[in-house]
Design a protein around this motif. Structure first.
Motif, PDB file in Angstrom:
ATOM      1  N   TRP A 132      30.834  36.921  26.041  1.00 35.42           N
ATOM      2  CA  TRP A 132      31.909  37.504  25.553  1.00 35.42           C
ATOM      3  C   TRP A 132      32.431  38.697  26.625  1.00 35.42           C
ATOM      4  N   ALA A 133      31.601  38.544  27.460  1.00 34.20           N
ATOM      5  CA  ALA A 133      32.109  39.391  29.259  1.00 34.20           C
ATOM      6  C   ALA A 133      33.313  38.611  29.428  1.00 34.20           C
ATOM      7  N   PRO A 134      34.239  39.455  29.852  1.00 33.36           N
ATOM      8  CA  PRO A 134      35.551  38.818  30.450  1.00 33.36           C
ATOM      9  C   PRO A 134      35.560  38.440  31.844  1.00 33.36           C
ATOM     10  N   PRO A 135      35.463  37.423  32.824  1.00 32.54           N
ATOM     11  CA  PRO A 135      35.472  36.885  33.860  1.00 32.54           C
ATOM     12  C   PRO A 135      35.751  37.784  34.494  1.00 32.54           C
ATOM     13  N   LEU A 136      35.352  37.626  35.663  1.00 31.48           N
ATOM     14  CA  LEU A 136      35.246  38.751  37.315  1.00 31.48           C
ATOM     15  C   LEU A 136      36.064  37.909  37.814  1.00 31.48           C
ATOM     16  N   ILE A 137      36.896  38.625  38.884  1.00 33.12           N
ATOM     17  CA  ILE A 137      37.032  38.353  40.135  1.00 33.12           C
ATOM     18  C   ILE A 137      36.560  38.976  40.706  1.00 33.12           C
ATOM     19  N   LEU A 138      37.291  38.613  42.409  1.00 32.20           N
ATOM     20  CA  LEU A 138      36.760  40.067  43.241  1.00 32.20           C
ATOM     21  C   LEU A 138      38.512  39.940  44.114  1.00 32.20           C
ATOM     22  N   ILE A 139      38.696  40.545  44.831  1.00 33.17           N
ATOM     23  CA  ILE A 139      39.839  40.085  46.062  1.00 33.17           C
ATOM     24  C   ILE A 139      40.575  40.726  46.718  1.00 33.17           C
ATOM     25  N   GLU A 140      41.089  40.287  47.686  1.00 36.01           N
ATOM     26  CA  GLU A 140      41.508  41.715  49.145  1.00 36.01           C
ATOM     27  C   GLU A 140      42.049  41.181  49.474  1.00 36.01           C
ATOM     28  N   ARG A 141      43.299  42.420  50.178  1.00 30.10           N
ATOM     29  CA  ARG A 141      44.402  42.554  50.692  1.00 30.10           C
ATOM     30  C   ARG A 141      44.054  41.605  51.859  1.00 30.10           C
ATOM     31  N   VAL A 142      45.243  40.994  51.244  1.00 28.18           N
ATOM     32  CA  VAL A 142      46.246  40.393  52.641  1.00 28.18           C
ATOM     33  C   VAL A 142      47.065  40.351  53.479  1.00 28.18           C
ATOM     34  N   GLY A 143      47.869  41.007  54.264  1.00 32.69           N
ATOM     35  CA  GLY A 143      48.494  41.316  54.961  1.00 32.69           C
ATOM     36  C   GLY A 143      49.461  42.016  53.270  1.00 32.69           C
ATOM     37  N   GLN A 144      50.296  41.579  52.624  1.00 28.13           N
ATOM     38  CA  GLN A 144      51.503  41.985  51.759  1.00 28.13           C
ATOM     39  C   GLN A 144      50.885  42.159  50.530  1.00 28.13           C
ATOM     40  N   LYS A 145      49.881  40.863  50.511  1.00 28.80           N
ATOM     41  CA  LYS A 145      49.407  40.046  48.713  1.00 28.80           C
ATOM     42  C   LYS A 145      48.061  40.535  49.154  1.00 28.80           C
ATOM     43  N   GLU A 146      47.472  40.420  47.489  1.00 33.29           N
ATOM     44  CA  GLU A 146      46.237  40.005  47.273  1.00 33.29           C
ATOM     45  C   GLU A 146      45.434  39.289  46.674  1.00 33.29           C
ATOM     46  N   VAL A 147      44.705  38.537  47.743  1.00 35.93           N
ATOM     47  CA  VAL A 147      43.756  37.268  47.470  1.00 35.93           C
ATOM     48  C   VAL A 147      42.955  37.588  47.067  1.00 35.93           C
ATOM     49  N   VAL A 148      42.129  35.722  45.633  1.00 34.16           N
ATOM     50  CA  VAL A 148      41.239  36.253  45.172  1.00 34.16           C
ATOM     51  C   VAL A 148      40.305  35.780  46.716  1.00 34.16           C
ATOM     52  N   THR A 149      38.930  36.430  46.005  1.00 30.21           N
ATOM     53  CA  THR A 149      38.256  36.091  47.145  1.00 30.21           C
ATOM     54  C   THR A 149      36.686  35.586  46.716  1.00 30.21           C
ATOM     55  N   ALA A 150      36.071  35.655  45.466  1.00 30.88           N
ATOM     56  CA  ALA A 150      35.322  35.417  44.586  1.00 30.88           C
ATOM     57  C   ALA A 150      35.950  35.293  43.291  1.00 30.88           C
ATOM     58  N   ALA A 151      35.075  34.384  42.320  1.00 31.13           N
ATOM     59  CA  ALA A 151      35.259  34.072  40.954  1.00 31.13           C
ATOM     60  C   ALA A 151      34.089  33.250  40.382  1.00 31.13           C
ATOM     61  N   CYS A 152      34.212  34.873  39.258  1.00 30.25           N
ATOM     62  CA  CYS A 152      31.937  34.015  38.415  1.00 30.25           C
ATOM     63  C   CYS A 152      32.123  32.607  37.936  1.00 30.25           C
ATOM     64  N   SER A 153      31.349  32.089  37.371  1.00 33.31           N
ATOM     65  CA  SER A 153      31.355  30.986  36.725  1.00 33.31           C
ATOM     66  C   SER A 153      32.366  30.948  35.599  1.00 33.31           C
ATOM     67  N   ILE A 154      32.849  32.033  34.626  1.00 31.32           N
ATOM     68  CA  ILE A 154      33.874  31.738  33.424  1.00 31.32           C
ATOM     69  C   ILE A 154      34.842  31.291  34.423  1.00 31.32           C
ATOM     70  N   ALA A 155      35.042  32.158  34.928  1.00 26.44           N
ATOM     71  CA  ALA A 155      36.606  32.521  36.196  1.00 26.44           C
ATOM     72  C   ALA A 155      36.897  31.543  36.324  1.00 26.44           C
ATOM     73  N   ARG A 156      35.897  30.411  36.886  1.00 28.99           N
ATOM     74  CA  ARG A 156      36.065  28.906  37.512  1.00 28.99           C
ATOM     75  C   ARG A 156      36.168  28.081  36.201  1.00 28.99           C
ATOM     76  N   ASP A 157      35.411  28.180  35.132  1.00 27.88           N
ATOM     77  CA  ASP A 157      36.151  27.023  34.019  1.00 27.88           C
ATOM     78  C   ASP A 157      37.138  27.360  33.219  1.00 27.88           C
ATOM     79  N   LEU A 158      38.000  28.518  33.788  1.00 31.60           N
ATOM     80  CA  LEU A 158      39.469  29.109  33.029  1.00 31.60           C
ATOM     81  C   LEU A 158      40.130  28.058  34.273  1.00 31.60           C
ATOM     82  N   GLY A 159      39.923  28.359  35.561  1.00 28.39           N
ATOM     83  CA  GLY A 159      41.170  27.155  36.247  1.00 28.39           C
ATOM     84  C   GLY A 159      40.841  27.827  37.281  1.00 28.39           C
ATOM     85  N   LEU A 160      40.345  29.571  37.639  1.00 34.87           N
ATOM     86  CA  LEU A 160      40.935  30.344  39.217  1.00 34.87           C
ATOM     87  C   LEU A 160      39.597  30.791  40.333  1.00 34.87           C
ATOM     88  N   SER A 161      40.157  30.284  41.414  1.00 34.20           N
ATOM     89  CA  SER A 161      39.484  29.450  42.316  1.00 34.20           C
ATOM     90  C   SER A 161      39.444  30.812  43.427  1.00 34.20           C
TER      91      SER A 161
END
Length: 610
Positions: A132-161
């Motif tokens: 029941w831990a919330p899915p974890l992602i890591l983001i990095e700011r590229v230019g004017q937007k924030e981009v996901v750089t890494a996602a845990c296994s739970i986040a990947r199962d939910l469609g995040l990459s």
């Protein structure tokens, strides 16, 4: 045969973050609980056995979990056989459970300290993440937007990459744990892992991308019992550290990289010369192509690496770029791909960037002096002494001027180093001006304090000639000063070699040798001698006749038969002779004077005494 391993850490950033949090939590757990705070055992229900409907005794405490009949106080601590027989059949304990001890017991194996740098009491295996831990992602700011750089296994199962916009990820998953990526921390961990690999697994290791390593295993896996055992050992080591890893071994770095990331197996060991068939079904992204090349390939309907095999090289390079052809050839082994190894040594380096370009010798000397002062402080902190220095001058037009100087002995004497550098300033061409200067020490040695005598017993300290040697080398050249050192050989011209000026040679033979040895023996003419064991009475050398008044010998030296076949039976008989004018020579005769295969009985001049 070249064997390269590619180590891939797919969850490096996520697992490194969780490992750091776990280590910080273990440090705080040693502190006493706050007043009024309930202990953890009282706030959480006690763990029970896997069969929750039968026994509620916790593991490792009190009763053993297998004693299902010891519950609810129905039986005393040691039930008798009659009491057990009186129970219903479905409540009687099994026969193998009746002999089990009822008190707590220690683990039969002794705990050993882990090899991952964690304290002995800390758990070696990674702590599992609750469902029941919330899915974890890591983001990095590229230019004017924030981009996901890494996602845990739970986040990947939910469609995040990785590569997805952070706003899109938040819209897809509401309860999302978003944190900033620490690319420098990930790189530092890879650097530490590469240095560990150089010290324990292989002498050549390199970082491949932001989440992997290359290991050159050529000639090293037999030390670990083979490639398969090495892979299992490496995967278990990383699992104890808390990281998920896959590894592939192939004949080329490109094929190992592709199989480790897209092969689908934790361990992949490829036979030699099988790279072309092994990577044929992998996607084109396994070749480390650029995003532009992948987009162009998708437009042409190219999805797998095998689709590129039948295509001509010219059209392929024109449509997907020349780098695509290079990557394909590197993965298949047609083109070499060198691995740049990490070096477990940080070279001392100092740098000065100037506000305005300089071009005079006085200004350049002043900046060099400042660099040397900074270098001396850096060497003093690390307990090192300089043996070689490299000065790089960056000019305004983009050109570089490089000079180097060295010392015969490790030193941190700033005054001496400045004097050596000043002797090379005239070789620098400043051009339109120098805007930056860098001083590096590619060769250093340990330099510690040396105890010196107080001079109370009348002892005189030997003078240090190292500064004099450095100045003479700076003026005359590095090859102008040397000492002769012995070498293990019976042949006189092979028994000596050049050594550093401050080297103390040892191992000289006890027999006498001339002070001056000719580079090559010179043939003598008109020799008159009595065979086989007498020195010559007269001879002619360099057009001048000599009459011998005294002689000593012979000293017989045999040839080194293991070098060449001509020296199998070669023999030299050496004589020390003195001429009428007082000159002393070292002569030898080829052959022993009896057997013809030993030599042709010709005489040679080889050296001079005095």
């Amino acid at each position: 045969m070249t064997r390269v391993a590619s180590l891939y850490l797919p969850q490096l950033a996520i697992e490194r973050l969780r490992r750091s949090e776990r280590l910080r939590g273990s440090e705080h757990s040693t502190k006493p609980p706050e007043r009024g705070a309930l202990p953890l055992q009282s706030r959480l229900p006690a763990p029970i056995d896997h069969n929750s409907g039968v026994c509620s005794v916790p593991r490792g405490g009190g009763w053993r979990p297998g004693a299902r009949w010891a519950q609810g106080g129905a039986l005393p601590a040691t039930p008798t056989k009659a009491e057990i027989d009186a129970l219903p059949a479905h409540q009687r304990p099994a026969s193998h459970e009746r002999s089990r001890r009822s008190e707590a017991t220690n683990h039969p194996f002794r705990a050993m300290p882990p090899d991952d740098g964690m304290p002995g009491g800390a758990p070696a295996a990674p702590v599992p993440i609750s469902a029941w831990a919330p899915p974890l992602i890591l983001i990095e700011r590229v230019g004017q937007k924030e981009v996901v750089t890494a996602a845990c296994s739970i986040a990947r199962d939910l469609g995040l990459s990785p590569g997805m916009a952070a706003a899109h990820a938040r819209a897809l998953v509401s309860d999302l744990d978003v944190r900033d990526a620490d690319l420098s921390g990930d790189r530092a961990l890879l650097d530490r892992l590469a240095l560990h690999a150089v010290g324990h697994w292989t002498p050549i290791a390199s970082i491949s991308g932001p989440d992997g390593l290359w290991l050159d295993l050529s000639g090293t896996t037999h030390l670990f019992g083979g490639e398969e055992r090495f892979c299992h050992r490496l995967v278990r080591f990383l699992h104890r550290l808390g990281f998920t890893a896959t590894i592939a071994i192939a004949g080329t770095p490109g094929a190992a990289y592709a199989l480790a990331r897209f092969g689908g197996n934790v361990i992949t060991i490829l036979p030699p010369a099988a790279e072309t068939d092994a990577i044929a079904d992998l996607p084109l992204a396994a070749l480390r192509l650029s995003s532009e090349a992948l987009s162009a390939a998708s437009r042409f309907g190219l999805e797998r690496i095998a689709d590129l095999y039948p295509m001509p090289r010219g059209p392929l390079a024109k449509r997907l770029g020349l780098s695509t052809v290079t990557r394909l050839d590197q993965a298949r082994g047609a083109v070499a791909e060198p691995i740049v190894p990490v070096v477990p040594f940080e070279m001392p380096r100092t740098e000065r960037r100037l506000l305005e370009p300089i071009g005079t010798a006085e200004a350049i000397t002043q900046v060099i002096g400042n660099l040397i002062d900074d270098m001396v402080l850096l060497l003093q902190e690390r307990g090192l002494g300089l043996r070689a220095a490299a000065l790089t001058c960056l000019r305004v037009d983009g050109g570089e001027q490089r000079i180097g100087f060295g010392t015969a002995r490790a030193t941190r004497d700033a005054r001496h180093l400045k004097r050596l550098a000043a002797m090379r300033v005239e070789t620098i061409d400043p051009g339109l001006g120098i805007e930056a200067m860098t001083l590096a020490a590619p060769r250093v040695e340990e330099l510690h304090a040396v105890a010196i005598s107080a001079g109370l017993a009348g002892e005189e300290r030997a003078p240090d000639i190292a500064p004099l040697v450095d100045q003479l080398i700076g003026r005359a050249g590095e090859k102008a000063l040397f000492r002769m050192s012995p070498r293990e050989s019976d042949v006189p011209e092979r028994a000596a070699r050049r050594a550093a000026p401050l080297t103390i040679p040892t191992g000289w033979p006890r027999w006498k040798r001339p002070v001056r040895l000719l580079a090559r023996p010179e043939l003598l003419g008109r020799v008159v001698a009595l065979l086989p064991d007498h020195p010559p009475r007269r001879f002619v050398w360099r057009g001048r006749p000599y009459n011998v008044v005294a002689g000593d010998g012979p000293e017989r030296i045999h040839g080194e038969w293991w070098r060449t076949a001509q020296e199998m039976w070669a023999v030299r008989d050496y004589f020390r002779v003195e001429a009428e004018g007082g000159e002393r020579f070292w002569l030898f005769r080829r052959g022993d004077g009896v057997d013809a295969p030993t030599g042709d009985l010709s005489w040679y001049m080889h050296g001079l005494f005095g």
